[in-house]
Design a protein around this motif. Structure first.
Motif, PDB file in Angstrom:
ATOM      1  N   ASP A   7       0.523  -1.384  -0.074  1.00 35.25           N
ATOM      2  CA  ASP A   7       0.354  -0.172  -0.204  1.00 35.25           C
ATOM      3  C   ASP A   7       0.748   1.115   0.158  1.00 35.25           C
ATOM      4  N   GLU A   8       0.384   2.503  -0.553  1.00 30.98           N
ATOM      5  CA  GLU A   8       1.440   3.442  -0.057  1.00 30.98           C
ATOM      6  C   GLU A   8       1.226   3.731   0.608  1.00 30.98           C
ATOM      7  N   ASP A   9       1.340   3.325   2.189  1.00 34.00           N
ATOM      8  CA  ASP A   9       2.389   3.889   3.076  1.00 34.00           C
ATOM      9  C   ASP A   9       2.894   3.281   4.050  1.00 34.00           C
ATOM     10  N   ALA A  10       3.332   1.933   2.752  1.00 34.42           N
ATOM     11  CA  ALA A  10       3.903   0.803   3.358  1.00 34.42           C
ATOM     12  C   ALA A  10       5.126   1.173   3.503  1.00 34.42           C
ATOM     13  N   ALA A  11       5.864   0.197   4.634  1.00 33.00           N
ATOM     14  CA  ALA A  11       7.215   0.312   5.036  1.00 33.00           C
ATOM     15  C   ALA A  11       8.660  -0.711   4.362  1.00 33.00           C
ATOM     16  N   ASP A  12       9.306  -0.801   4.413  1.00 22.64           N
ATOM     17  CA  ASP A  12       9.976  -1.714   3.609  1.00 22.64           C
ATOM     18  C   ASP A  12       9.983  -3.082   4.120  1.00 22.64           C
ATOM     19  N   GLY A  13      10.308  -4.234   3.268  1.00 19.05           N
ATOM     20  CA  GLY A  13       9.732  -5.177   3.997  1.00 19.05           C
ATOM     21  C   GLY A  13       8.848  -6.219   3.669  1.00 19.05           C
ATOM     22  N   SER A  14       8.159  -7.127   4.397  1.00 18.40           N
ATOM     23  CA  SER A  14       7.075  -7.646   3.662  1.00 18.40           C
ATOM     24  C   SER A  14       5.454  -7.212   4.718  1.00 18.40           C
ATOM     25  N   PRO A  15       4.939  -7.145   3.728  1.00 19.84           N
ATOM     26  CA  PRO A  15       3.655  -6.062   5.171  1.00 19.84           C
ATOM     27  C   PRO A  15       2.527  -7.583   5.771  1.00 19.84           C
ATOM     28  N   PHE A  16       2.216  -7.349   6.678  1.00 18.53           N
ATOM     29  CA  PHE A  16       1.203  -8.172   8.013  1.00 18.53           C
ATOM     30  C   PHE A  16       0.112  -8.278   6.720  1.00 18.53           C
ATOM     31  N   ARG A  17      -0.091 -10.029   6.503  1.00 20.82           N
ATOM     32  CA  ARG A  17      -1.479  -9.854   5.567  1.00 20.82           C
ATOM     33  C   ARG A  17      -2.409 -10.903   6.935  1.00 20.82           C
ATOM     34  N   PRO A  18      -3.089 -10.275   7.566  1.00 16.45           N
ATOM     35  CA  PRO A  18      -4.081 -11.125   8.118  1.00 16.45           C
ATOM     36  C   PRO A  18      -4.744 -12.370   7.998  1.00 16.45           C
ATOM     37  N   LEU A  19      -5.026 -12.565   8.470  1.00 16.89           N
ATOM     38  CA  LEU A  19      -5.288 -14.674   8.099  1.00 16.89           C
ATOM     39  C   LEU A  19      -4.729 -14.951   7.037  1.00 16.89           C
ATOM     40  N   PHE A  20      -3.530 -14.861   6.901  1.00 17.39           N
ATOM     41  CA  PHE A  20      -2.417 -15.437   5.900  1.00 17.39           C
ATOM     42  C   PHE A  20      -1.980 -16.961   6.450  1.00 17.39           C
ATOM     43  N   ASP A  21      -1.654 -17.253   7.308  1.00 17.51           N
ATOM     44  CA  ASP A  21      -0.528 -18.864   7.649  1.00 17.51           C
ATOM     45  C   ASP A  21      -0.995 -18.553   9.747  1.00 17.51           C
ATOM     46  N   ALA A  22      -0.768 -19.633   9.649  1.00 16.39           N
ATOM     47  CA  ALA A  22      -1.004 -19.860  11.438  1.00 16.39           C
ATOM     48  C   ALA A  22       0.019 -19.335  12.516  1.00 16.39           C
ATOM     49  N   ARG A  23       0.956 -18.545  12.038  1.00 10.00           N
ATOM     50  CA  ARG A  23       2.002 -17.849  12.552  1.00 10.00           C
ATOM     51  C   ARG A  23       0.915 -16.675  13.501  1.00 10.00           C
ATOM     52  N   VAL A  24       1.757 -16.799  14.422  1.00 12.79           N
ATOM     53  CA  VAL A  24       1.777 -15.646  15.165  1.00 12.79           C
ATOM     54  C   VAL A  24       2.707 -14.866  15.930  1.00 12.79           C
ATOM     55  N   ARG A  25       2.649 -13.169  15.056  1.00 10.29           N
ATOM     56  CA  ARG A  25       3.424 -12.265  14.907  1.00 10.29           C
ATOM     57  C   ARG A  25       3.662 -11.732  16.069  1.00 10.29           C
ATOM     58  N   TYR A  26       2.760 -11.088  17.130  1.00 12.50           N
ATOM     59  CA  TYR A  26       2.526  -9.660  18.101  1.00 12.50           C
ATOM     60  C   TYR A  26       1.405 -10.758  18.345  1.00 12.50           C
ATOM     61  N   SER A  27       0.681 -10.277  19.453  1.00 10.11           N
ATOM     62  CA  SER A  27       0.186 -10.190  20.818  1.00 10.11           C
ATOM     63  C   SER A  27      -0.771  -9.318  20.490  1.00 10.11           C
ATOM     64  N   GLY A  28      -1.946  -9.648  19.922  1.00  8.12           N
ATOM     65  CA  GLY A  28      -3.116  -9.003  19.321  1.00  8.12           C
ATOM     66  C   GLY A  28      -3.340  -9.188  17.854  1.00  8.12           C
ATOM     67  N   GLN A  29      -2.096  -9.719  17.338  1.00  7.09           N
ATOM     68  CA  GLN A  29      -3.203 -10.001  15.577  1.00  7.09           C
ATOM     69  C   GLN A  29      -4.043 -10.857  15.210  1.00  7.09           C
ATOM     70  N   PRO A  30      -4.910 -10.261  14.342  1.00  7.11           N
ATOM     71  CA  PRO A  30      -6.158 -11.386  14.099  1.00  7.11           C
ATOM     72  C   PRO A  30      -6.390 -12.543  13.758  1.00  7.11           C
ATOM     73  N   LEU A  31      -6.809 -13.171  14.476  1.00 10.50           N
ATOM     74  CA  LEU A  31      -6.778 -14.780  13.918  1.00 10.50           C
ATOM     75  C   LEU A  31      -7.924 -15.464  13.437  1.00 10.50           C
ATOM     76  N   ALA A  32      -8.831 -14.793  13.565  1.00 14.56           N
ATOM     77  CA  ALA A  32     -10.698 -15.447  13.284  1.00 14.56           C
ATOM     78  C   ALA A  32     -11.140 -13.977  13.337  1.00 14.56           C
ATOM     79  N   LEU A  33     -12.161 -13.897  12.385  1.00 17.03           N
ATOM     80  CA  LEU A  33     -13.626 -13.391  12.260  1.00 17.03           C
ATOM     81  C   LEU A  33     -14.550 -14.120  12.871  1.00 17.03           C
ATOM     82  N   VAL A  34     -15.732 -13.595  13.435  1.00 23.28           N
ATOM     83  CA  VAL A  34     -16.946 -14.185  13.525  1.00 23.28           C
ATOM     84  C   VAL A  34     -18.454 -13.806  13.404  1.00 23.28           C
ATOM     85  N   LEU A  35     -18.550 -13.533  11.981  1.00 19.95           N
ATOM     86  CA  LEU A  35     -19.500 -13.325  11.503  1.00 19.95           C
ATOM     87  C   LEU A  35     -21.543 -13.444  12.293  1.00 19.95           C
TER      88      LEU A  35
END
Length: 734
Positions: free
Chosen positions: A84-112
């Motif tokens: 995205d236009e304001d992204a930092a250098d590196g690999s941007p975070f992708r919500p629900l991309f895989d099973a890895r947990v990268r930080y506390s508070g990371q979204p893991l599921a969405l209940v509808l």
């Protein structure tokens, strides 16, 4: 140009809509069959998800689906190809991309579910089985792992180490700032309205509707024609909406999969699960003559970032441009931690770097026995030494003079702890502020309808500074018509291209485009008037638009009313692309300020109250002094909070922020704020842009925290170099 419109304190054109509740925000748009999403966030800081058990949630009537990394739709991000236009250098975070947990508070599921209350309750029933790994979230404990930041720093000048070593006065200082979170009034939310054929109409909390549109198209492999993003009203952002936050792709993925409209609104607690102003440790070494003339300066900063992106901001370059110093070295490094990537936050880098620099300059003033204002005048720089260019304009001396006079600085007693009223120690402090005056490419369209209304449009948004009002004034001024007959359309990705709203460059960028579009429209109006067979002109080469008519020179008798012209000719429109002029390339451009602060410190309790502030601002031509003053007031209040209250408390054993609410994350309230006087210093600048405007969104906060800390030292004799200045730090201070 008719100057009667620009520079006037016009009331907000959207003020009535806001105070009467007619203005709708991202989470307030209705849709048939709307589903509500509630995000399940990670409880650990690093590891993997073994399994997600959503059976208890799905068993509730009205719960429709639980979206996880195991059942999400395919994303273009699977091959790491989007940004995205304001992204930092590196690999941007992708919500629900895989099973890895990268930080506390990371979204893991969405209940509808059918209602927000049900969705939130159901989310509490989702069970996540983790495989935790060791994590590290403490910057102080990991400083040795810092690496060079991918930032462009000015080249070293001279030999700073030798100059400092040979100086009569030498200082070695260290300052630290805590993590701070944006916390605008409106939490982040996205309402994605699913339309026939799979098109998406998105109401998003964003500082750039076109950026959110591009992000969704890139992430979900959608054609831009299928995604329209609206952000007509934004309830504050401060930088938190520069990057699309995770509620946006989650809502869009759910809407596309279920073929239903979906709303995801983050809770206040979840506002602490993405970008923030990063914790930073800064070290400065200063060498000066006995009277305080800088001879050498070294400014080093280490900030935290995530393990997947290198977030950079301009922390140290200000030390190379604000004061004259021929021997200088700047260094900026980053420490990757198990946290989310930081994000630009009001005056990113400057609010951080100027706290350290302006505190250090105050310490130099005390070390040399020089008045703090005089010390800054002694080291005044006529040029930006980082670029080797003169300034397009710089009225900082006038800021010092007018600010000091309004504050009564000449009555200041020089010694610490020498001013008091009863049990209250009184301290006076000051600091300088600076922010780059930028301009970005932008587009705008202007059209006049048959009834004489001027419609101006650009895809910018208004996060609170009064953008629609300023653009209305610029358009009305350019065409010489009543602002009441101008309507500015914004916050729509289908409108002419505009940059993100941030960096104090909206007026200079979009405002310049609005002006050029209206000038182009004026030329078309004059050409249309020339073509009228019975036009009342004797010299059609002198036509101009003024006061709602096309007129020959100054002769109001040889004129035709715009409404009459349009009735006979039909509507007219013009669209332009505006960009910075070539004249800017030869100069440096910046907004400057001088901030003066009075604090009252209870000697027994250690409580600090800011009782008075004077902020003198040189920002070129101010389009609307009323809304501009509000911007400075807000920045000053935030600077006071930065100095005395605002701090994310991280439990590093858990790797999470523990005061993630507005009860425990302390912010200033009305009772904390005394009198604030704002002075706009006259400053003409014909080079910065055709409007002569530099912007005021950021400059209001810059320098305020340092001025408060300097005032606290004057009151108490204690130098607190770690923000915020809390009771315990002050009572235990030097």
């Amino acid at each position: 140009m008719n100057s009667s419109r620009i520079g006037q304190p016009l009331d907000r054109v959207d003020g009535v809509a806001k105070v009467t509740g007619q203005a709708r925000y991202a989470a307030e748009y209705p849709a048939d069959g709307l589903l509500h999403g509630s995000v399940v966030c990670s409880a650990i800081a690093r590891g993997r998800v073994r399994a997600i058990d959503a059976s208890a949630a799905l068993a509730l009537p009205g719960v429709v689906w639980v979206l996880t990394h195991e059942n999400r739709p395919v994303m273009a991000g699977d091959d790491e190809s989007y940004e995205d236009e304001d992204a930092a250098d590196g690999s941007p975070f992708r919500p629900l991309f895989d099973a890895r947990v990268r930080y506390s508070g990371q979204p893991l599921a969405l209940v509808l579910a059918d209602s927000p209350e049900l969705a939130r309750h159901a989310a509490s029933l989702v069970r996540v089985d983790y495989q935790p790994d060791e994590h590290e979230t403490d910057l102080r404990a990991a400083l040795q792992r810092a690496h060079d930041a991918p930032a462009e720093l000015p080249e070293p000048r001279g030999d700073a180490d030798a100059a400092i070593a040979g100086a009569e006065v030498q200082l070695a200082l260290e300052y630290e700032l805590a993590n701070e979170y944006h916390n605008p009034m409106e939490p982040h939310a996205s309402t994605v309205i699913y339309q026939p054929g799979g098109d998406l109409l998105v109401h998003d909390k964003t500082q750039g509707p076109q950026n959110s549109q591009q992000y969704l198209c890139n992430v979900l492999n959608l054609e831009p024609s299928r995604v329209r993003v609206l952000s007509a009203f934004v309830g504050g952002a401060f930088g938190s909406g520069l990057r699309p936050q995770y509620q946006l792709p989650l809502a869009a993925m759910a809407a596309l999969t279920l073929r239903r409209s979906v709303r995801v609104a983050l809770t206040r607690q979840q506002m602490f699960t993405f970008g923030y102003r990063p914790r930073t440790v800064q070290r400065l070494r200063l060498g000066a003559s006995a009277e305080g003339k800088l001879q050498g300066l070294i400014h080093e900063a280490i900030g935290q970032t995530s393990r997947f992106e290198d977030f950079t901001e301009q922390v140290v370059p200000w030390s190379g441009m604000l004061y004259h110093c021929d021997h200088l070295r700047l260094d900026y490094r980053l420490t990757p931690l198990d946290v989310y990537t930081p994000l630009d936050m009001r005056a990113p880098g400057a609010a951080t770097g100027l706290f350290a620099l302006e505190s250090a300059m105050d310490e130099l003033a005390w070390a040399t026995g020089t008045d703090p204002v005089q010390l800054r005048l002694l080291n005044y720089s006529e040029t930006d030494q980082n670029q080797g260019k003169p300034y397009s304009s710089k009225e900082l001396r006038a800021c010092y003079r007018q600010g000091a006079e309004a504050f009564g600085w000449s009555r200041r007693s020089a010694q610490p702890r020498s001013m008091r009223e009863g049990e209250q120690l009184i301290g006076w402090g000051m600091a300088t502020g600076v922010w780059e005056a930028m301009q970005k490419p932008a587009s705008a369209r202007a059209s006049l309808s048959a009834d004489g209304r001027l419609i101006v449009a650009s895809a910018t948004c208004d996060i609170g500074p009064g953008t629609a009002t300023a653009m209305t004034q610029i358009a009305a001024d350019t065409l010489g018509i009543d602002p009441a007959r101008v309507h500015f359309k914004l916050g729509d990705s289908t409108l002419p291209t505009a940059p993100l709203q941030g960096g104090s460059f909206t007026v200079s960028s979009v405002g310049s485009a609005v002006r050029e579009a209206c000038l182009a429209l004026a030329r078309r109006l004059c050409e249309a008037a020339r073509q009228l067979p019975d036009a009342p002109f004797s010299d059609a080469s002198q036509l101009r638009c003024i006061d709602g008519r096309v007129q020959q020179g100054d002769d109001s008798q040889r004129a035709i009313d715009l409404q009459e012209l349009l009735a006979r000719h039909g509507s007219l429109a013009a669209e332009v692309d505006a960009k910075p002029g070539k004249q800017r390339e030869q100069v440096a451009s910046a907004t400057h300020s001088a901030v003066f602060v009075e604090v009252r410190v209870d000697e027994a309790l250690g409580t600090v109250r800011v009782s008075r502030v004077v902020s003198a601002i040189a920002a070129g031509r101010v389009v609307n002094p009323k809304t501009a003053r509000s911007q400075i007031l807000g920045g000053v209040v935030w600077g006071i909070g930065m100095a005395l209250q605002e701090e994310a408390l991280i439990d590093h054993r858990l790797g999470r922020c523990m005061n993630h609410n507005l009860a425990d994350y302390h912010l200033p309230v009305h009772a904390d704020i005394g009198d604030i006087e704002v002075i706009f210093v006259e400053e003409e600048d014909a080079l910065v842009n055709a409007l002569g405007s530099k912007g005021v969104g950021e400059i209001g906060i810059v320098g305020v925290a340092a001025a408060v800390a300097n005032a606290v030292y004057h009151a108490t004799g204690k130098r607190i170099r770690q923000l915020p200045i809390t009771l315990d730090r002050l009572l235990q201070g030097e």
